[in-house]
Scaffold this active site. Structure first.
Site, PDB file in Angstrom:
ATOM      1  N   GLY A 135      28.416  -0.468 -16.686  1.00 34.26           N
ATOM      2  CA  GLY A 135      29.700  -1.030 -16.367  1.00 34.26           C
ATOM      3  C   GLY A 135      30.564  -0.059 -16.204  1.00 34.26           C
ATOM      4  N   GLN A 158      37.990   5.364 -15.422  1.00 32.40           N
ATOM      5  CA  GLN A 158      36.876   6.480 -15.373  1.00 32.40           C
ATOM      6  C   GLN A 158      36.632   7.171 -14.049  1.00 32.40           C
ATOM      7  OE1 GLN A 158      34.166   3.239 -17.262  1.00 32.40           O
ATOM      8  NE2 GLN A 158      33.520   5.200 -18.108  1.00 32.40           N
ATOM      9  N   CYS A 214      28.702   5.730 -23.286  1.00 32.09           N
ATOM     10  CA  CYS A 214      29.747   5.575 -22.232  1.00 32.09           C
ATOM     11  C   CYS A 214      29.545   6.632 -21.296  1.00 32.09           C
ATOM     12  CB  CYS A 214      31.027   5.782 -23.008  1.00 32.09           C
ATOM     13  SG  CYS A 214      32.469   5.614 -21.771  1.00 32.09           S
ATOM     14  N   LEU A 215      29.833   6.376 -19.985  1.00 31.86           N
ATOM     15  CA  LEU A 215      29.494   7.551 -19.070  1.00 31.86           C
ATOM     16  C   LEU A 215      30.762   8.509 -19.136  1.00 31.86           C
ATOM     17  CD1 LEU A 215      28.719   5.356 -15.887  1.00 31.86           C
ATOM     18  CD2 LEU A 215      27.191   6.512 -17.230  1.00 31.86           C
ATOM     19  N   HIS A 249      33.695  -3.182 -23.825  1.00 31.75           N
ATOM     20  CA  HIS A 249      33.632  -1.898 -23.709  1.00 31.75           C
ATOM     21  C   HIS A 249      34.625  -1.468 -22.697  1.00 31.75           C
ATOM     22  CE1 HIS A 249      31.544   2.191 -23.697  1.00 31.75           C
ATOM     23  NE2 HIS A 249      32.233   2.068 -22.737  1.00 31.75           N
ATOM     24  N   GLU A 250      34.347  -2.034 -21.423  1.00 33.27           N
ATOM     25  CA  GLU A 250      35.051  -1.988 -20.386  1.00 33.27           C
ATOM     26  C   GLU A 250      36.548  -2.199 -20.324  1.00 33.27           C
ATOM     27  OE1 GLU A 250      33.729  -0.086 -18.323  1.00 33.27           O
ATOM     28  OE2 GLU A 250      31.759  -0.269 -19.187  1.00 33.27           O
ATOM     29  N   HIS A 307      38.458   0.268 -22.058  1.00 32.76           N
ATOM     30  CA  HIS A 307      38.730   1.359 -21.329  1.00 32.76           C
ATOM     31  C   HIS A 307      40.172   1.081 -20.284  1.00 32.76           C
ATOM     32  CE1 HIS A 307      35.794   4.344 -20.880  1.00 32.76           C
ATOM     33  NE2 HIS A 307      34.590   3.242 -20.927  1.00 32.76           N
TER      34      HIS A 307
HETATM   35 NI    NI Z   1      32.522   3.375 -21.024  1.00 29.44          NI
END
Ligand code: NI
Length: 169
Positions: free
Chosen positions: A46, A51, A94-95, A136-137, A140
């Site tokens: 995701g 991000q 998480c990226l 999670h997204e 963000h």
């Molecule tokens: Ni993330």
């Protein structure tokens, strides 16, 4: 190299709340395509627009990125309408939070409403991994990272480790 640069902790931009999308146009479609490509290349399940340095309320996801036929999904201006139950999301990552994974407490079921990439209303009932990805997204888009949802001690250890890493560069 992923198509778009992914911002990482402690970049302050990641802490900004996002703004609703009010114009679904060609630029937005391009951004969505670039976000999806970046997510697959990273690779991740995701990605939120914040991000990649865009403060609009958009997320893309594909909870099965390994499938031959890629079918990513988009939610614009998502809202979590209902949450139910509790699960431990194991080894969440998480990226934007490099070199760290942790178990995170999440709702086991969520009802999400928003718009699809063409502006049509969308309603999603999700459980399991998909519910976790969406939460999670969604976090963000509110300036939250998964490290905000772990114990203060674990978070401090990560922050200290990152400070050392950044100093060492
Ligand atoms: Ni993330």
């Amino acid at each position: 190299m992923p198509k778009l640069d992914i911002l990482t902790y402690p970049d302050k931009f990641l802490r900004q709340p996002t703004k609703p999308v009010d114009n679904i146009n060609g630029d937005l479609q391009k951004l969505i395509e670039d976000m999806a490509e970046t997510m697959y290349e990273a690779p991740g399940v995701g990605l939120a627009a914040i991000q990649v340095g865009n403060d609009k309320s958009i997320l893309v996801y594909d909870e099965m990125p390994g499938e031959e036929k890629r079918q990513f999904q988009v939610v614009i201006n998502p809202k979590i309408i209902e949450r139910e139950g509790e699960i431990i999301s194991e080894n969440e990552g998480c990226l934007s939070v490099p070199e760290f994974r942790s178990d995170v407490k999440r709702s086991s079921l969520v009802l999400v409403e928003g718009l699809d990439r063409h502006g049509k209303p969308l309603r999603l009932e999700a459980e399991g991994l998909l519910a976790v990805v969406l939460q999670h997204e969604f976090d963000h888009l509110n300036g939250k990272l998964f490290i905000d949802r772990i114990s203060a001690l674990k978070r401090q250890l990560y922050i200290r480790r990152m400070k050392k890493l950044i100093k060492g560069k």
